[in-house]
Design an enzyme around this catalytic site. Structure first.
Site, PDB file in Angstrom:
ATOM      1  N   SER A 261       7.810  -8.861 -44.092  1.00 31.14           N
ATOM      2  CA  SER A 261       8.049  -8.623 -45.510  1.00 31.14           C
ATOM      3  C   SER A 261       6.997  -7.695 -46.098  1.00 31.14           C
ATOM      4  O   SER A 261       5.829  -8.066 -46.242  1.00 31.14           O
ATOM      5  CB  SER A 261       8.042  -9.955 -46.265  1.00 31.14           C
ATOM      6  OG  SER A 261       8.108  -9.719 -47.652  1.00 31.14           O
TER       7      SER A 261
ATOM      8  N   GLY B  90      -0.723 -12.845 -38.340  1.00 30.64           N
ATOM      9  CA  GLY B  90      -0.365 -12.153 -39.586  1.00 30.64           C
ATOM     10  C   GLY B  90       0.247 -13.117 -40.596  1.00 30.64           C
ATOM     11  O   GLY B  90      -0.139 -13.142 -41.772  1.00 30.64           O
TER      12      GLY B  90
ATOM     13  N   SER C 268       4.392 -18.253 -30.980  1.00 40.25           N
ATOM     14  CA  SER C 268       4.268 -16.933 -30.337  1.00 40.25           C
ATOM     15  C   SER C 268       4.457 -17.085 -28.839  1.00 40.25           C
ATOM     16  O   SER C 268       3.886 -17.996 -28.244  1.00 40.25           O
ATOM     17  CB  SER C 268       2.879 -16.341 -30.606  1.00 40.25           C
ATOM     18  OG  SER C 268       2.693 -15.196 -29.810  1.00 40.25           O
ATOM     19  N   ILE C 269       5.219 -16.184 -28.238  1.00 44.01           N
ATOM     20  CA  ILE C 269       5.340 -16.253 -26.776  1.00 44.01           C
ATOM     21  C   ILE C 269       4.052 -15.786 -26.100  1.00 44.01           C
ATOM     22  O   ILE C 269       3.846 -16.033 -24.920  1.00 44.01           O
ATOM     23  CB  ILE C 269       6.530 -15.415 -26.230  1.00 44.01           C
ATOM     24  CG1 ILE C 269       6.335 -13.921 -26.503  1.00 44.01           C
ATOM     25  CG2 ILE C 269       7.848 -15.927 -26.759  1.00 44.01           C
ATOM     26  CD1 ILE C 269       7.213 -13.044 -25.610  1.00 44.01           C
ATOM     27  N   ASP C 270       3.190 -15.091 -26.860  1.00 41.67           N
ATOM     28  CA  ASP C 270       2.034 -14.446 -26.237  1.00 41.67           C
ATOM     29  C   ASP C 270       0.908 -15.422 -25.877  1.00 41.67           C
ATOM     30  O   ASP C 270       0.052 -15.098 -25.072  1.00 41.67           O
ATOM     31  CB  ASP C 270       1.472 -13.354 -27.156  1.00 41.67           C
ATOM     32  CG  ASP C 270       2.521 -12.303 -27.500  1.00 41.67           C
ATOM     33  OD1 ASP C 270       3.463 -12.137 -26.713  1.00 41.67           O
ATOM     34  OD2 ASP C 270       2.389 -11.656 -28.559  1.00 41.67           O
TER      35      ASP C 270
ATOM     36  N   ARG D 235      11.767  -4.711  -0.423  1.00 37.07           N
ATOM     37  CA  ARG D 235      11.286  -3.790  -1.465  1.00 37.07           C
ATOM     38  C   ARG D 235      10.069  -4.324  -2.219  1.00 37.07           C
ATOM     39  O   ARG D 235       9.780  -5.523  -2.188  1.00 37.07           O
ATOM     40  CB  ARG D 235      12.393  -3.601  -2.516  1.00 37.07           C
ATOM     41  CG  ARG D 235      13.370  -2.537  -2.148  1.00 37.07           C
ATOM     42  CD  ARG D 235      14.340  -2.332  -3.278  1.00 37.07           C
ATOM     43  NE  ARG D 235      15.425  -1.458  -2.842  1.00 37.07           N
ATOM     44  CZ  ARG D 235      16.586  -1.356  -3.448  1.00 37.07           C
ATOM     45  NH1 ARG D 235      16.854  -2.084  -4.506  1.00 37.07           N
ATOM     46  NH2 ARG D 235      17.498  -0.533  -3.007  1.00 37.07           N
TER      47      ARG D 235
ATOM     48  N   VAL E 136      14.555 -10.546 -22.901  1.00 29.22           N
ATOM     49  CA  VAL E 136      15.052 -11.793 -22.266  1.00 29.22           C
ATOM     50  C   VAL E 136      13.938 -12.842 -22.276  1.00 29.22           C
ATOM     51  O   VAL E 136      14.211 -14.041 -22.257  1.00 29.22           O
ATOM     52  CB  VAL E 136      15.545 -11.608 -20.806  1.00 29.22           C
ATOM     53  CG1 VAL E 136      16.775 -10.777 -20.713  1.00 29.22           C
ATOM     54  CG2 VAL E 136      14.453 -11.065 -19.901  1.00 29.22           C
TER      55      VAL E 136
END
Ligand code: F6P
Length: 352
Positions: free
Chosen positions: A60, A91, A135-137, A172, A271
């Site tokens: 906002s 924040g 928060s995902i962090d 790989r 995701v």
């Protein structure tokens, strides 16, 4: 975060309070009207496992301005609200505490502008703020886990497990870029939980000249032991000790050119922020949401705004402003390459 909203709504009702949901974050508080809705017990039924946030979120611009906070304060009074539980990152929590510190001035201005009457503001002299960290962090200092981080970690592990099928079949290498902003928690824990060959995180930047050789030596040693797949996890904020970004592209080039590995990059992207919440997040959001309501009811005008955290498996309350400041100091120390200071700051204990 939906688990937190559910717990706050139900905790508030159990304690005899009215609970309101503010849609679209601070933007909803500024706009008022249909953005603010009184919540009943059944309104949050089924929310515990839902990913994302069902009441919406938005950055906002208006709330950053005083005129926006004036409108927000008026909407609070009109709805009879004297406490705000905010779930977000640094924040959002800083914004909430600023709102609290300005509160009396905002009300005085609204009265002198004729927007509110003296009678209307009686009993609302103090605003109570309680913070929950979503928060995902997992980047907030003074708490062990933020709401959402373990669900995201689980999604990353699941994705790497899926990638393993191709990696193993074709022998790989995969460079997997994960989120986390300036924090390496998701990358590091995902590396441990998936048995990755190598992990790059901002908190432990490798030597700018040597990291390519070091990584290739380790990957090569694993290959020589008969490993058919290679997984390198790169945090999106990864840097070397000269503060150059360590990118998935650069890692891929080295694996191709130095080791001749058939290499692909997978950037997991959003995701990592979707799907249903894992059991730990359901438990954390519920316990913290209920404690946030208790914290509101126990607060006094003198109490500093608390942030609900978890340390050593116990739900705890930490000073919100100091925790946010500490988080910023850790980030600043990392940016200026003072990693010892960053680690020491991160372990700061606040006096009870
Ligand atoms: O802070 C959460 C987070 O998902 C970070 O890990 C990531 O850097 C950022 O948000 C992505 O933000 P956006 O969805 O605005 O691109």
């Amino acid at each position: 975060m939906n688990g937190a909203v559910r717990a706050v709504v139900r905790g508030a009702i159990v304690k005899g309070c009215d609970a309101y949901a503010i849609y679209e974050g601070y933007e909803g508080l500024v706009q008022g009207g249909s953005m603010i809705k009184q919540m009943q017990w059944e309104d949050v039924r089924g929310w515990l496992s839902e990913g994302g946030t069902l009441i919406g979120t938005a950055r906002s611009a208006a709330f950053r301005e005083r005129w926006g906070r004036l409108k927000a304060a008026k909407n609070m009074i009109v709805h009879g609200m004297d406490a705000l539980i905010v779930c977000g990152g640094d924040g959002s929590l800083t914004g909430a505490d600023l709102f609290r510190s300005e509160w009396q001035g905002l009300l005085a201005e609204l009265v002198s502008a004729g927007e509110l009457t003296e009678e209307q503001i009686q009993g609302y002299e103090h605003l109570t703020i309680v913070g929950l960290v979503g928060s995902i962090d997992n980047d907030m200092a003074s708490t062990d886990a933020t709401i959402g981080a373990f669900s995201s970690l689980s999604r990353i592990c699941q994705s790497v497990d899926f990638i393993d099928a191709t990696a193993l079949s074709h022998s790989r290498a995969f460079v997997v870029e994960v989120m986390g902003r300036h924090c390496g928690w998701l990358a590091l824990m995902a590396g441990i939980a998936t048995g990755a060959d190598y992990v790059f995180i901002p908190e432990q930047p490798p030597n700018a000249e040597k990291w390519g050789d070091e990584m290739c030596a380790i990957v090569n040693a694993h290959r020589k032991k008969g490993k058919r797949k290679t997984i390198v996890i790169v945090a999106e904020g990864a840097i070397d000790d000269q503060l150059n970004p360590v990118t998935a592209e650069h890692v891929k080039t080295l694996l191709v050119e130095k080791l001749g590995l058939d290499t692909r990059i997978t950037t997991l992207g959003h995701v990592q922020r979707g799907g249903s919440a894992v059991a730990y997040d359901r438990m954390l959001s519920t316990l913290q949401g209920f404690d946030a309501v208790d914290a509101v009811l126990e607060s006094t005008p003198e109490t500093p705004s608390p942030m609900i955290g978890i340390t050593e498996n116990k739900i705890c309350r930490k000073p919100l402003v100091e925790s946010v400041a500490l988080t910023k100091s850790v980030a600043t120390a990392i940016k200026s390459k003072d990693f010892g200071k960053a680690m020491a700051l991160r372990d700061t204990e606040f006096e009870e």
